[in-house]
Design an enzyme around this catalytic site. Sequence first.
Site, PDB file in Angstrom:
ATOM      1  CE  LYS A 110      -4.478   0.968   0.310  1.00 16.77           C
ATOM      2  NZ  LYS A 110      -5.638   0.156  -0.082  1.00 16.77           N
ATOM      3  N   GLY A 221     -19.988   6.838   3.869  1.00 19.30           N
ATOM      4  CA  GLY A 221     -19.021   7.106   2.782  1.00 19.30           C
ATOM      5  C   GLY A 221     -19.739   6.981   1.454  1.00 19.30           C
ATOM      6  N   GLY A 223     -18.246   7.533  -1.822  1.00 17.29           N
ATOM      7  CA  GLY A 223     -17.256   7.676  -2.897  1.00 17.29           C
ATOM      8  C   GLY A 223     -17.352   6.483  -3.820  1.00 17.29           C
ATOM      9  CG  ASN A 224     -14.700   3.457  -6.655  1.00 18.13           C
ATOM     10  OD1 ASN A 224     -15.056   2.336  -6.284  1.00 18.13           O
ATOM     11  ND2 ASN A 224     -14.266   3.682  -7.877  1.00 18.13           N
ATOM     12  CB  ALA A 225     -16.154   1.740  -1.685  1.00 15.34           C
ATOM     13  N   GLY A 226     -18.775   3.338  -1.636  1.00 11.94           N
ATOM     14  CA  GLY A 226     -20.114   3.508  -1.066  1.00 11.94           C
ATOM     15  C   GLY A 226     -21.179   3.858  -2.093  1.00 11.94           C
TER      16      GLY A 226
HETATM   17  P1  NAD Z   1     -13.292   7.695  -2.266  1.00  6.93           P
HETATM   18  O1  NAD Z   1     -12.229   8.690  -2.131  1.00  6.93           O
HETATM   19  O2  NAD Z   1     -13.882   7.431  -3.588  1.00  6.93           O
HETATM   20  O3  NAD Z   1     -14.499   8.034  -1.245  1.00  6.93           O
HETATM   21  C1  NAD Z   1     -14.323   8.230   0.118  1.00  6.93           C
HETATM   22  C2  NAD Z   1     -15.662   8.627   0.715  1.00  6.93           C
HETATM   23  O4  NAD Z   1     -15.544   8.670   2.140  1.00  6.93           O
HETATM   24  C3  NAD Z   1     -16.158   9.999   0.287  1.00  6.93           C
HETATM   25  O5  NAD Z   1     -17.547   9.962   0.088  1.00  6.93           O
HETATM   26  C4  NAD Z   1     -15.845  10.887   1.497  1.00  6.93           C
HETATM   27  O6  NAD Z   1     -16.720  11.983   1.596  1.00  6.93           O
HETATM   28  C5  NAD Z   1     -16.083   9.894   2.607  1.00  6.93           C
HETATM   29  N1  NAD Z   1     -15.427  10.273   3.842  1.00  6.93           N
HETATM   30  C6  NAD Z   1     -14.187  10.771   4.031  1.00  6.93           C
HETATM   31  N2  NAD Z   1     -13.975  11.008   5.329  1.00  6.93           N
HETATM   32  C7  NAD Z   1     -15.094  10.632   5.966  1.00  6.93           C
HETATM   33  C8  NAD Z   1     -15.506  10.638   7.310  1.00  6.93           C
HETATM   34  N3  NAD Z   1     -14.701  11.074   8.274  1.00  6.93           N
HETATM   35  N4  NAD Z   1     -16.746  10.165   7.612  1.00  6.93           N
HETATM   36  C9  NAD Z   1     -17.571   9.714   6.623  1.00  6.93           C
HETATM   37  N5  NAD Z   1     -17.234   9.707   5.336  1.00  6.93           N
HETATM   38  C10 NAD Z   1     -16.026  10.162   5.023  1.00  6.93           C
HETATM   39  O7  NAD Z   1     -12.681   6.366  -1.621  1.00  6.93           O
HETATM   40  P2  NAD Z   1     -13.115   4.854  -1.897  1.00  6.93           P
HETATM   41  O8  NAD Z   1     -12.265   4.339  -2.974  1.00  6.93           O
HETATM   42  O9  NAD Z   1     -14.599   4.791  -1.986  1.00  6.93           O
HETATM   43  O10 NAD Z   1     -12.612   4.177  -0.544  1.00  6.93           O
HETATM   44  C11 NAD Z   1     -13.437   4.093   0.621  1.00  6.93           C
HETATM   45  C12 NAD Z   1     -12.966   2.920   1.474  1.00  6.93           C
HETATM   46  O11 NAD Z   1     -13.023   1.730   0.682  1.00  6.93           O
HETATM   47  C13 NAD Z   1     -11.507   3.033   1.956  1.00  6.93           C
HETATM   48  O12 NAD Z   1     -11.387   2.415   3.223  1.00  6.93           O
HETATM   49  C14 NAD Z   1     -10.749   2.215   0.935  1.00  6.93           C
HETATM   50  O13 NAD Z   1      -9.520   1.742   1.435  1.00  6.93           O
HETATM   51  C15 NAD Z   1     -11.756   1.102   0.698  1.00  6.93           C
HETATM   52  N6  NAD Z   1     -11.533   0.380  -0.549  1.00  6.93           N
HETATM   53  C16 NAD Z   1     -11.666   0.981  -1.761  1.00  6.93           C
HETATM   54  C17 NAD Z   1     -11.405   0.235  -2.913  1.00  6.93           C
HETATM   55  C18 NAD Z   1     -11.575   0.815  -4.283  1.00  6.93           C
HETATM   56  O14 NAD Z   1     -11.432   0.049  -5.255  1.00  6.93           O
HETATM   57  N7  NAD Z   1     -11.899   2.070  -4.427  1.00  6.93           N
HETATM   58  C19 NAD Z   1     -11.033  -1.102  -2.814  1.00  6.93           C
HETATM   59  C20 NAD Z   1     -10.927  -1.684  -1.559  1.00  6.93           C
HETATM   60  C21 NAD Z   1     -11.182  -0.934  -0.430  1.00  6.93           C
END
Ligand code: NAD
Length: 424
Positions: A110, A221, A223-226
Site C-alpha cells: 500500500k 461514505g 465515494g467509489n465504494a459507497g
Molecule cells: P473515495 O475517495 O472514492 O471516497 C471516500 C468517501 O468517504 C467519500 O464519500 C468521502 O466523503 C467519505 N469520507 C471521508 N472522510 C469521511 C468521514 N470522516 N466520515 C464519513 N465519510 C467520510 O474512496 P473509496 O475508494 O470509496 O474508498 C473508501 C474505502 O473503501 C476506503 O477504506 C478504501 O480503502 C476502501 N476500498 C476501496 C477500494 C476501491 O477500489 N476504491 C477497494 C478496496 C477498499
Amino acid sequence: MVKVNPFEDTLGRLKALAKYCKEEGVRFRPEDLDVLSSPKRTLIVNFPVKFKDGSVRIINGYRVQYNDARGPTKGGLRFHPQVDIDEVKALALWMALKTAVVDIPYGGAKGGITINPKETSAEDLEKVSREFIRQIHDFVGPDKDIPAPDVYTNPQVMAWMLDEFEKIKGVKAPGMITGKPLELGGSLGRDIATSLGGAYVLKEVADVYDIGMGASVAIQGFGNAGMNFAKIVSKWGYKVVAVSDSKGGVYDADGFDVAALVAAKEKTGSVVGIGKGRKVSNEELLLLDVDVLVPAALENQVTKENASKVRAKVVLELANGPVTHDADQVLHKNDVVVVPDILANAGGVTVSYFEWVQNLQGYYWSEEEVFARLEKKMVSAFREIHELVKRLDIDHRTAAYIIAINRIIDAEKKRGNLNQKESM
Ligand code: NAD
C-alpha cells in the site's frame, strides 16, 4: 473517539490466532506468525514540489511492500491529509491477507501521500503524482509491485503515474498500475468492482442468515465504494435508508432514490444536499436500526466505545479497517455478523488482477466476462470462509485470517523462509 493504531491493532489480531494453531486444517504455528509482524520493505520519500502559486512544498510519500511470498505486491495509493506510516503499514498487511483470501497470485502493498486533494488544484496534483513516481520508480513495476486507486485517488491519477513511469523506463508497461482509464489499458468493470464484489458477498450472507429482499442498508461514505454499492443494491431490491460523506449524513426509513443522492452529491458536494430525510452525523449513522451497515469510508469507525450500540444484523466492511479488534469481540458476542474487509472489499483487487492479466496478455475481456469471473471468486471465497466459521464456531474475520495466513505461510515454507521440522 479513542485513537487506535490500526497496525498495532492488526498485530493484536494476528497474535490472537495462535490459539487456533492446533485445530485441524490450520497449517501455521504460532512462531510462523512472526513473518507477518513487520513489512518486508518500506520506502519513505520526502520530496519538493513547486506549486502553481510559486511556493515549494515538501511532500511526504510512502510505499510499503508487506509480504511478497505469493507474488508481486499489490495495493492502492491513498491521498489524504491523515496518511501516516502506521496507516500505510496496516493497509499493506490487509492487502497481503486480502489477495490470499481470494487466492490471486499477489502479495500485499500500500502507499500514500499526506496531502489534501480537496485543497489542491488538478495541476498541482498531477505534479505531485508524477514526482512521486520519479521517487519510487525502481521500487514498482508489473512484476514487482503494482499500485491502484484508493481514497481520493482515481483513474486520472493512475494515468499520470503510468505515463511518468513509461517515460522514465522508455517502454510501454500498462501492467505497472491498475484502475487506469480504459484508453490506457484499464479493465471494463474496474470502476464498480469493489462494490459489486461486496454486493455478491452480501447476497450470500443474506441467503445464509435469512435477510430478505427489501432489507434496510445504511452506508457510511459515498465515494467509489459507497456510492456504487448504493446503486447496485438498490437495483437489486434493498432499501438504502441512510448514507453519509465527510460533510454528514441523511436518514429516511422509507429509503432514498439513489439517483437523487448521486445528483445531490454532484450538485452540492454532499449527500446532505438532497434536502430529504433526517440529518444524521457519521457517528449516529453507525448506530441506526438497520439490517445491514456498510462502512465505506475510513478506519476505526466501530470501536469498543460504540460497538455495543450497533443495531445492524450484518456489518459489511467495504472500507478497510472500519472495525477494531476490541469491537469485533463485542459484535460477535452480540451476534452481529461482520463480513471482514479482506473479503468484503476484495472485489477491487480481484478486478485489478484481471486488469493486469489482460495487460500482460494484450487481450481484453467483455464486461460480462469480468463480472462472471468476479462473482465466482467472491462466492467461492465466502463459502470457504463460512465453512470454517461453522466448523470451528468462530467469526468470519478469524476464519478469513486463518485461510489467508495458511496460504501465505505455505508459500513462505516452499521458499525455505521458515524453520521446518517435518520432512518434505
Ligand atoms: P473515495 O475517495 O472514492 O471516497 C471516500 C468517501 O468517504 C467519500 O464519500 C468521502 O466523503 C467519505 N469520507 C471521508 N472522510 C469521511 C468521514 N470522516 N466520515 C464519513 N465519510 C467520510 O474512496 P473509496 O475508494 O470509496 O474508498 C473508501 C474505502 O473503501 C476506503 O477504506 C478504501 O480503502 C476502501 N476500498 C476501496 C477500494 C476501491 O477500489 N476504491 C477497494 C478496496 C477498499
